[in-house]
Design a protein around this motif. Structure first.
Motif, PDB file in Angstrom:
ATOM      1  N   MET A  72       1.018  -1.156   0.099  1.00  0.00           N
ATOM      2  CA  MET A  72       0.427   0.153   0.324  1.00  0.00           C
ATOM      3  C   MET A  72       0.992   1.420  -0.050  1.00  0.00           C
ATOM      4  O   MET A  72       1.592   1.658   0.892  1.00  0.00           O
ATOM      5  CB  MET A  72      -0.788   0.038   1.192  1.00  0.00           C
ATOM      6  N   ARG A  73       0.912   1.844  -1.374  1.00  0.00           N
ATOM      7  CA  ARG A  73       2.456   2.995  -1.185  1.00  0.00           C
ATOM      8  C   ARG A  73       1.491   4.409  -0.588  1.00  0.00           C
ATOM      9  O   ARG A  73       2.540   4.689   0.446  1.00  0.00           O
ATOM     10  CB  ARG A  73       2.496   3.447  -2.645  1.00  0.00           C
ATOM     11  N   VAL A  74       0.174   4.766  -0.856  1.00  0.00           N
ATOM     12  CA  VAL A  74      -0.020   6.511  -0.315  1.00  0.00           C
ATOM     13  C   VAL A  74      -0.390   6.123   0.889  1.00  0.00           C
ATOM     14  O   VAL A  74      -1.776   5.814   1.056  1.00  0.00           O
ATOM     15  CB  VAL A  74      -0.415   6.901  -1.278  1.00  0.00           C
ATOM     16  N   PHE A  75       0.195   6.444   2.212  1.00  0.00           N
ATOM     17  CA  PHE A  75      -0.747   6.474   3.226  1.00  0.00           C
ATOM     18  C   PHE A  75      -1.152   7.741   3.503  1.00  0.00           C
ATOM     19  O   PHE A  75      -0.155   8.883   3.324  1.00  0.00           O
ATOM     20  CB  PHE A  75       0.404   5.962   4.500  1.00  0.00           C
ATOM     21  N   SER A  76      -1.967   8.259   4.542  1.00  0.00           N
ATOM     22  CA  SER A  76      -2.323  10.104   4.146  1.00  0.00           C
ATOM     23  C   SER A  76      -3.423  10.257   5.447  1.00  0.00           C
ATOM     24  O   SER A  76      -3.720   9.224   6.859  1.00  0.00           O
ATOM     25  CB  SER A  76      -3.931  10.263   3.909  1.00  0.00           C
ATOM     26  N   VAL A  77      -2.384  11.188   6.597  1.00  0.00           N
ATOM     27  CA  VAL A  77      -2.614  11.265   7.990  1.00  0.00           C
ATOM     28  C   VAL A  77      -3.661  12.519   7.746  1.00  0.00           C
ATOM     29  O   VAL A  77      -3.116  14.209   7.432  1.00  0.00           O
ATOM     30  CB  VAL A  77      -1.275  11.675   8.272  1.00  0.00           C
ATOM     31  N   VAL A  78      -4.957  12.312   8.123  1.00  0.00           N
ATOM     32  CA  VAL A  78      -5.482  13.012   7.432  1.00  0.00           C
ATOM     33  C   VAL A  78      -6.890  13.053   8.558  1.00  0.00           C
ATOM     34  O   VAL A  78      -7.154  12.073   9.383  1.00  0.00           O
ATOM     35  CB  VAL A  78      -6.794  13.028   6.153  1.00  0.00           C
ATOM     36  N   ASN A  79      -7.598  14.614   8.985  1.00  0.00           N
ATOM     37  CA  ASN A  79      -8.295  14.813   9.555  1.00  0.00           C
ATOM     38  C   ASN A  79      -8.414  16.526   9.422  1.00  0.00           C
ATOM     39  O   ASN A  79      -8.272  17.411   9.749  1.00  0.00           O
ATOM     40  CB  ASN A  79      -7.958  14.623  10.763  1.00  0.00           C
ATOM     41  N   GLN A  80      -9.898  16.672   9.483  1.00  0.00           N
ATOM     42  CA  GLN A  80     -10.568  18.101   9.086  1.00  0.00           C
ATOM     43  C   GLN A  80     -10.169  19.034  10.409  1.00  0.00           C
ATOM     44  O   GLN A  80     -10.264  19.693   9.729  1.00  0.00           O
ATOM     45  CB  GLN A  80     -11.462  18.048   8.184  1.00  0.00           C
ATOM     46  N   LYS A  81     -10.292  18.605  11.041  1.00  0.00           N
ATOM     47  CA  LYS A  81     -10.195  18.553  13.059  1.00  0.00           C
ATOM     48  C   LYS A  81      -8.278  19.923  12.971  1.00  0.00           C
ATOM     49  O   LYS A  81      -7.364  18.708  12.550  1.00  0.00           O
ATOM     50  CB  LYS A  81     -10.152  18.244  14.186  1.00  0.00           C
ATOM     51  N   VAL A 167     -10.928  15.587   0.177  1.00  0.00           N
ATOM     52  CA  VAL A 167     -11.460  14.588  -0.998  1.00  0.00           C
ATOM     53  C   VAL A 167     -10.136  14.366  -1.431  1.00  0.00           C
ATOM     54  O   VAL A 167     -10.331  12.955  -2.365  1.00  0.00           O
ATOM     55  CB  VAL A 167     -12.858  15.477  -1.010  1.00  0.00           C
ATOM     56  N   ALA A 168     -10.043  15.258  -2.192  1.00  0.00           N
ATOM     57  CA  ALA A 168      -8.459  14.624  -3.160  1.00  0.00           C
ATOM     58  C   ALA A 168      -7.290  14.441  -2.203  1.00  0.00           C
ATOM     59  O   ALA A 168      -7.175  13.184  -3.553  1.00  0.00           O
ATOM     60  CB  ALA A 168      -7.887  16.362  -3.653  1.00  0.00           C
ATOM     61  N   ILE A 169      -6.814  14.681  -1.160  1.00  0.00           N
ATOM     62  CA  ILE A 169      -6.635  13.301  -0.575  1.00  0.00           C
ATOM     63  C   ILE A 169      -6.822  12.188  -0.656  1.00  0.00           C
ATOM     64  O   ILE A 169      -6.558  10.947  -0.743  1.00  0.00           O
ATOM     65  CB  ILE A 169      -5.724  13.783   0.794  1.00  0.00           C
ATOM     66  N   ILE A 170      -8.213  11.530  -0.121  1.00  0.00           N
ATOM     67  CA  ILE A 170      -8.853  10.439  -0.279  1.00  0.00           C
ATOM     68  C   ILE A 170      -8.951   9.380  -1.376  1.00  0.00           C
ATOM     69  O   ILE A 170      -8.486   8.085  -1.268  1.00  0.00           O
ATOM     70  CB  ILE A 170     -10.407  10.699   0.627  1.00  0.00           C
ATOM     71  N   LYS A 171      -9.334  10.607  -1.963  1.00  0.00           N
ATOM     72  CA  LYS A 171      -9.069   9.481  -3.741  1.00  0.00           C
ATOM     73  C   LYS A 171      -8.001   9.203  -4.012  1.00  0.00           C
ATOM     74  O   LYS A 171      -7.717   8.341  -4.409  1.00  0.00           O
ATOM     75  CB  LYS A 171      -9.091  10.782  -4.703  1.00  0.00           C
ATOM     76  N   VAL A 172      -6.555   9.718  -3.553  1.00  0.00           N
ATOM     77  CA  VAL A 172      -5.186   9.108  -3.571  1.00  0.00           C
ATOM     78  C   VAL A 172      -4.723   8.386  -3.166  1.00  0.00           C
ATOM     79  O   VAL A 172      -3.736   7.878  -3.221  1.00  0.00           O
ATOM     80  CB  VAL A 172      -4.696  10.035  -4.224  1.00  0.00           C
ATOM     81  N   SER A 173      -5.664   7.419  -1.948  1.00  0.00           N
ATOM     82  CA  SER A 173      -5.536   6.971  -1.215  1.00  0.00           C
ATOM     83  C   SER A 173      -5.177   5.658  -0.842  1.00  0.00           C
ATOM     84  O   SER A 173      -6.012   5.714  -0.897  1.00  0.00           O
ATOM     85  CB  SER A 173      -5.050   7.581   0.398  1.00  0.00           C
ATOM     86  N   ASP A 174      -3.969   4.757  -0.532  1.00  0.00           N
ATOM     87  CA  ASP A 174      -4.606   3.577  -0.132  1.00  0.00           C
ATOM     88  C   ASP A 174      -4.690   3.466   1.513  1.00  0.00           C
ATOM     89  O   ASP A 174      -5.502   1.761   2.015  1.00  0.00           O
ATOM     90  CB  ASP A 174      -2.986   2.290  -0.560  1.00  0.00           C
ATOM     91  N   VAL A 175      -3.777   3.981   1.664  1.00  0.00           N
ATOM     92  CA  VAL A 175      -4.333   4.169   3.961  1.00  0.00           C
ATOM     93  C   VAL A 175      -4.531   5.377   4.585  1.00  0.00           C
ATOM     94  O   VAL A 175      -3.584   6.178   4.435  1.00  0.00           O
ATOM     95  CB  VAL A 175      -3.308   3.133   4.748  1.00  0.00           C
TER      96      VAL A 175
END
Ligand code: ATP
Ligand code: MG
Length: 283
Positions: A72-81, A167-175
């Motif tokens: 799984m290549r793309v890990f994103s650390v995201v939260n709108q908070k 939304v853009a980040i979620i689209k390119v993420s694997d995790v």
């Protein structure tokens, strides 16, 4: 006279025989040495051949393990908070993955550029930086990701508030890793963001998402309550939480990671990285 001559002749012949014997022995020894050298060369060649192949085999196995772990290549650390620890976890997680032997790059999608500022400090300390950190605009994100095809893993640092960006980040993420602080406010605020992830999972069922509880204060009942509330949301919560530790803030400000301090914070991030990898490899 004749007798004397004969005895001299005999002595001469004996000497000749000794010489011939010596020559034979010398030739035998030479042949033996030559054979020994040839044998040594063959053994050396066999040793080098086996050594080379064993090394290549180990390297091949190692690369197979790496590919499996970081499939799984793309890990994103995201939260709108805002302020939940996205940048802190991005940097330290990337370092943990790198310390585990994988190649890693970080993409900072936050217009505030916290990770980019950290990288500038970092490159003063470590020439070239620990790993590349790029600051990209979301519209470039899908194209830019192609540049990292040779990396085992890319970690994306998200930004607060901006829904379009999330939304853009979620689209390119694997995790997707969602840091959350142990407060009811944070749990409620995450619900709308989780809905975005669930929408995406309808079209990309293998997209993984997990909560990680950050800034835990050990031995408080709040952690248990928050974990129970998060489990109701339908996104798994990682067992490895991150405690509230001064070293996270200190190392972020100094352009290093908690691994350069080797305290408990480093063990927590390592445990988080291991659990994350186990979760994505087990399925
Ligand atoms: N586990 C922790 N222990 C102590 N301090 C922490 C921890 N995690 C984050 N912090 C501190 O909290 C602050 C906010 O963290 P960080 O910048 O990583 O959050 P963020 O989610 O990226 O914020 P933003 O939404 O503004 O991008 C920083 O000062 C950071 O040092
Ligand atoms: Mg940030």
């Amino acid at each position: 006279m004749l007798k004397h001559w004969l005895s001299l002749k005999i002595i001469h012949l004996q000497k000749c025989n000794i010489c011939i014997d010596l020559c034979k022995t010398y030739v035998k020894i030479s042949i033996y040495c030559l054979l020994q050298n040839v044998l040594m060369l063959i053994l050396l060649y066999v040793y080098m051949y086996i050594n080379y192949n064993v090394h290549m085999y180990i390297l091949m196995c190692y690369n197979n393990v790496r590919n499996k772990e970081y499939k799984m290549r793309v890990f994103s650390v995201v939260n709108q908070k805002g302020g939940v620890g996205k940048s802190t976890i991005t940097i330290n997680l990337a370092r943990a993955i790198q310390k585990d032997g994988a190649s890693v790059a970080v993409i900072d999608c936050d217009p505030q550029g916290t990770t980019t500022d950290w990288a500038a400090l970092n490159s003063n300390i470590e020439p070239g930086g620990f790993f590349p950190v790029h600051h990209y605009h979301i519209k470039d994100l899908p194209d830019r990701l192609a540049e990292f095809k040779d990396y085992d893993c890319v970690v994306i640092d998200g930004a607060p508030r901006l829904e379009e960006l999330s939304v853009a980040i979620i689209k390119v993420s694997d995790v997707i890793l969602i840091p959350i602080q142990p407060s009811p406010n944070d749990v409620w605020a995450s619900i709308s963001f989780v809905d975005l992830i669930k929408e995406r999972q309808k079209v990309k069922p293998d997209l993984k998402a997990m909560f990680v509880v950050n800034r835990q204060k050990p031995n408080t009942g709040a952690i248990k309550e928050v974990r129970a509330a998060l489990e109701q949301i339908g996104i798994p919560v990682l067992e490895s939480g991150i405690n509230d530790r001064v070293s996270f803030a200190k190392t972020l400000g100094n352009g290093v990671t908690v691994f350069e301090e080797k305290g408990k914070a480093a063990s927590e991030i390592k445990a988080l990285a291991n659990e994350l990898l186990k979760a994505i490899n087990d399925e």
